[in-house]
Design a protein around this motif. Structure first.
Motif, mmCIF file in Angstrom:
data_model
loop_
_atom_site.group_PDB
_atom_site.id
_atom_site.type_symbol
_atom_site.label_atom_id
_atom_site.label_comp_id
_atom_site.label_asym_id
_atom_site.label_seq_id
_atom_site.Cartn_x
_atom_site.Cartn_y
_atom_site.Cartn_z
ATOM 1 N N THR A 6 0.836 -1.204 0.000
ATOM 2 C CA THR A 6 0.000 0.000 0.000
ATOM 3 C C THR A 6 0.866 1.247 0.000
ATOM 4 O O THR A 6 0.584 2.220 -0.704
ATOM 5 C CB THR A 6 -0.931 -0.002 1.234
ATOM 6 O OG1 THR A 6 -1.696 -1.197 1.221
ATOM 7 C CG2 THR A 6 -1.856 1.194 1.220
ATOM 8 N N ARG A 7 1.927 1.234 0.803
ATOM 9 C CA ARG A 7 2.839 2.379 0.867
ATOM 10 C C ARG A 7 3.516 2.595 -0.486
ATOM 11 O O ARG A 7 3.640 3.732 -0.951
ATOM 12 C CB ARG A 7 3.885 2.144 1.957
ATOM 13 C CG ARG A 7 4.629 3.415 2.333
ATOM 14 C CD ARG A 7 5.634 3.215 3.458
ATOM 15 N NE ARG A 7 5.088 2.480 4.581
ATOM 16 C CZ ARG A 7 5.611 1.361 5.076
ATOM 17 N NH1 ARG A 7 6.695 0.832 4.547
ATOM 18 N NH2 ARG A 7 5.056 0.746 6.100
ATOM 19 N N ALA A 10 1.024 4.126 -2.873
ATOM 20 C CA ALA A 10 0.807 5.549 -2.565
ATOM 21 C C ALA A 10 1.971 6.384 -3.067
ATOM 22 O O ALA A 10 1.782 7.488 -3.598
ATOM 23 C CB ALA A 10 0.616 5.740 -1.064
ATOM 24 N N THR A 13 1.681 6.740 -6.791
ATOM 25 C CA THR A 13 0.616 7.704 -7.099
ATOM 26 C C THR A 13 1.118 9.126 -6.929
ATOM 27 O O THR A 13 0.882 9.992 -7.782
ATOM 28 C CB THR A 13 -0.610 7.459 -6.197
ATOM 29 O OG1 THR A 13 -1.090 6.132 -6.443
ATOM 30 C CG2 THR A 13 -1.716 8.461 -6.480
ATOM 31 N N ARG A 14 1.839 9.394 -5.821
ATOM 32 C CA ARG A 14 2.395 10.739 -5.590
ATOM 33 C C ARG A 14 3.391 11.105 -6.687
ATOM 34 O O ARG A 14 3.402 12.232 -7.172
ATOM 35 C CB ARG A 14 3.073 10.812 -4.218
ATOM 36 C CG ARG A 14 2.101 11.057 -3.078
ATOM 37 C CD ARG A 14 2.839 11.448 -1.801
ATOM 38 N NE ARG A 14 3.653 10.352 -1.294
ATOM 39 C CZ ARG A 14 3.208 9.396 -0.500
ATOM 40 N NH1 ARG A 14 1.944 9.390 -0.117
ATOM 41 N NH2 ARG A 14 4.013 8.447 -0.085
#
Length: 198
Positions: A6-7, A10, A13-14
């Motif tokens: 998940t990290r 993320a 995505t950033r």
């Protein structure tokens, strides 16, 4: 394992959002908001158009994110407290001038597109946020000894917002060739005379 996945997602995505903003900013500045297309932004960023829509939802959201990045990079609003009113005012002028200089090319693209409803809404929100920031600064400045008693806080906010407006920057720096420090120094002289006349 799930948390690390998940990290990592993320972070990807950033990174994708940052790449899109970095690609879109020069397109908005060069071509203007209306002429810049989502497919052009996607191509410049090296992403699919669908990824662009999933990341931002609309072109105006990309412009808004780019303006936010410019504001963050200028570190606007991070002013150390000062016991001296004119020094606190000088710090507000300095940080505001830096933010306007950094944001101006993108903000000019936004103003040029203001006949379109979505950019017009973003422009109105941007102006309201700037006025609110100046009002907060005036509230803080009014706590310092020597602050004027000859005008209301609203009038003081109006004066501050006018001298430190992007439009004033455009007239003096962009059109007349002043430097940003020249403009900031001129604005500060007038603001000190009005707000701390003693």
């Amino acid at each position: 394992m799930v948390r690390s996945r998940t990290r990592a997602q993320a972070e990807r995505t950033r990174a994708t959002r940052a790449r899109i903003i970095a690609a879109a900013t020069p397109l908005f500045v060069r071509d203007g908001y209306l002429e810049t297309t989502m497919s052009g932004i996607a191509k410049a960023a090296g992403v699919a158009v669908q990824t662009l829509y999933l990341s931002f939802g609309s072109k105006v959201a990309v412009l808004e994110a780019a303006l936010d990045v410019a504001a963050d990079d200028a570190a606007a609003g991070d002013r150390p407290a000062s016991a001296d009113g004119p020094a606190a005012l000088a710090e507000h002028v300095r940080t505001t001038a830096a933010a306007i200089a950094r944001e101006y090319p993108l903000a000019a693209a936004l103003r040029a597109a203001a006949a379109d409803p979505e950019p017009a809404e973003l422009l109105a929100a941007s102006r309201a946020a700037a006025l609110d920031a100046h009002a907060r600064a005036v509230d803080e400045l009014a706590e310092h000894p020597g602050f004027t008693v000859d005008m209301s806080l609203q009038r003081a906010t109006d004066v501050l917002a006018t001298l430190l407006a992007p439009e004033t920057y455009g007239l003096l720096v962009v059109q007349q060739g002043w430097t940003t420090p020249d403009w900031a120094e001129w604005a500060l002289r007038h603001l000190v005379a009005d707000l701390f006349p003693g």
